[in-house]
Write a protein that holds these residues in place. Structure first.
Motif: not given
Ligand SMILES: Nc1ncnc2c1ncn2[C@@H]1O[C@H](COP(=O)(O)OP(=O)(O)OP(=O)(O)O)[C@@H](O)[C@H]1O
Ligand SMILES: [Mg+2]
Lengths: 264, 217
Positions: A158-169, A254-257
């Motif tokens: 689910q990496k893509a979903l986690v990253e999308e969530a980060l992108i959305l703040g 930095e709250d980055q994956l």
């Protein structure tokens, strides 16, 4: 020890007939497992004999340091087993999380169980400490294994979903919430399911042992009920601590994956 | 608004100097694999430069909290992930992630109209077509009403006519509300027609940089 039939060494050897039956079946079916079956049977025998003699000594001369040492060895061995199971897949920080969650989770439940629920004397009585620590640590180890597996799987698939969530703040915590919840579920489900069948489908090992050695079934049941809650608590606590600290290891400051979710 | 100083990202990007102006539409163009997406991800602080620094409104991006920054600067990723659930859930998901109040259906329907997505809010988002998902994802960040939008090929899955309408709507919205857009596109025509500044990237370097002055005049 009223009424238990002492099993002589010779009669234990008779029980090896079961192993031979399995070996014959495996050989006839052409399943390539003989070596493992023989090795694990012998290994179990040796380990238990050795443990038996050590315990005889430990119970005869109770000592807080020896009790503590045994608990430490159990913890170390369970952590080692987890590391070995995920050979190379755990990052250094996730390994640290496993050590912290296993020790805090199991020790706090163990102390509460022995000192508050059972109230053993002396407080380091190895006759209680060792077997109960074994049950709590063993079950927590299984829980952590299942949890780590499901956590790594979730973070990978689910990496893509986690990253999308980060992108959305989203904060990393919010972004991984559903993975964490389903991981917790996967890790404690076996413990919950084993409670459901208990007493009907099977008599749990500890209770069987106590009854065989002459304890009244009602006392054995009281212990079994208490220990099941202890196990449930220890598994839940270790897994929760592991998840609360573990999800962070997939992110940097930095709250980055992290580039690599886990080592390959 | 964004200034790059000697920014490098691994051996992918090497940008000694770059500036993105406030209230402008800046467009990155360049071949596939040239590093356009990587630039947008740095602007969103989803990744950090391995060397050099990026200044955002006078502050080094390293000193700005990542989550807070991502809430100021909203990004539409190149292949946005769609979450399980309805169109309504997916539109609201950004607000939910940012712990803000969810939007009312009236506003959600207005957004769907803006992105030309004619579907009921209850419909499942997973069965939408590629282009519809792209517009849903665009709607989801428009709902966040941020000052800055980073758009990674916002119209790549759309037919020419829809693309034109969507970009037209976006540019009008941004000009009206004095917002900033940084976008990536494969379409030179779109870049020429709508951007204030076009930056061409080639193999991780800034190749040309030109302002569409004649359009502004
Ligand atoms: N985390 C990373 N580590 C190393 N290399 C990366 C990383 N992310 C991207 N790259 C590489 O950087 C290069 C540029 O990638 P990027 O996605 O920015 O290209 P792009 O210009 O957006 O291309 P496209 O138009 O196809 O979307 C690619 O060669 C890619 O493989
Ligand atoms: Mg790209």
């Amino acid at each position: 020890m009223n009424g238990i039939i002492d099993l002589s060494a010779f009669r234990v050897v008779l029980a090896y007939l079961f192993v031979i039956i399995v070996l014959v079946i495996v050989r006839l079916r052409g399943i390539n497992r003989e070596k493992e079956i023989v090795i694990s049977s012998l290994r179990m025998t040796l380990q238990l004999i050795l443990t038996g003699y050590i315990l005889v000594y430990v119970f005869r001369y109770p000592n807080p340091f020896i009790t503590g040492g045994i608990i430490f060895l159990m913890e170390a061995f369970s952590v080692y087993t987890i590391f070995k199971k995920f050979k190379g897949k755990l990052s250094a920080s996730l390994k640290k999380v496993v050590v912290i969650s296993m020790s805090i989770g199991t020790l706090s439940c163990l102390l509460y169980f022995l000192l508050v629920v059972v109230r053993i004397t002396p407080w380091y009585n190895p006759q209680y400490f060792v077997p109960i620590a074994g049950m709590l640590i063993g079950n927590s180890m299984t829980g952590i294994s299942l949890g780590i597996k499901s956590l790594i799987e979730g973070m990978t698939t689910q990496k893509a979903l986690v990253e999308e969530a980060l992108i959305l703040g989203a904060t990393p915590q919010v972004a991984t919430r559903s993975i964490i919840n389903s991981t917790f579920d996967a890790a404690i489900l076996p413990t919950i399911q084993s409670m459901v069948g208990m007493g009907i489908v099977f008599l749990p090992g500890m209770m069987t042992g106590q009854i065989l050695s002459g304890t009244s079934p009602t006392t054995a049941i009281a212990y079994q009920i208490a220990i099941m809650f202890g196990i449930l608590g220890a598994v839940a606590l270790t897994v929760i601590i592991m998840l609360q600290l573990g999800y962070r290891t997939f992110f940097n400051k930095e709250d980055q994956l992290e580039d690599q979710l886990y080592k390959v | 608004m964004f200034e790059f100083y000697d920014v490098k990202y691994k051996d992918v990007l090497d940008l000694p100097k770059l500036e993105i102006k406030q209230e402008e539409i800046t467009t990155f163009i360049g071949a596939s694999g040239s590093g356009k997406t990587t630039i947008l991800r740095m602007l969103n602080k989803l990744i950090s430069p391995t060397q050099g620094r990026i200044i955002f409104n006078g502050t080094d991006l390293r000193q700005i909290n990542s989550v807070a920054h991502r809430r100021t600067v909203s990004m539409l990723s190149q292949s946005p992930a769609i979450f399980d659930g309805s169109i309504r859930d997916n539109l609201n998901v950004g607000l939910r992630f940012q712990e803000r109040e969810l939007a009312r259906d009236k506003d959600l329907n207005h957004i769907l109209e803006q992105v030309k997505l004619n579907k009921p809010l209850e419909a499942s988002a997973n069965t939408l077509s590629g282009g519809e998902k792209q517009r849903l994802a665009l709607g989801r960040i428009l709902l966040l009403n941020s000052k800055v939008y980073l758009l990674d090929e916002p119209s790549s899955a759309l037919d020419d006519e829809t693309e034109e309408m969507i970009i037209q709507m976006l540019t009008e919205h941004v000009k009206r509300e004095k917002k900033t857009i940084v976008m990536v596109t494969h379409s030179k025509a779109i870049a020429e027609k709508y951007s204030d500044t076009i930056i061409e990237i080639s193999k991780g370097r800034c190749l040309t940089w030109r302002c569409n002055d004649e359009r502004n005049n």
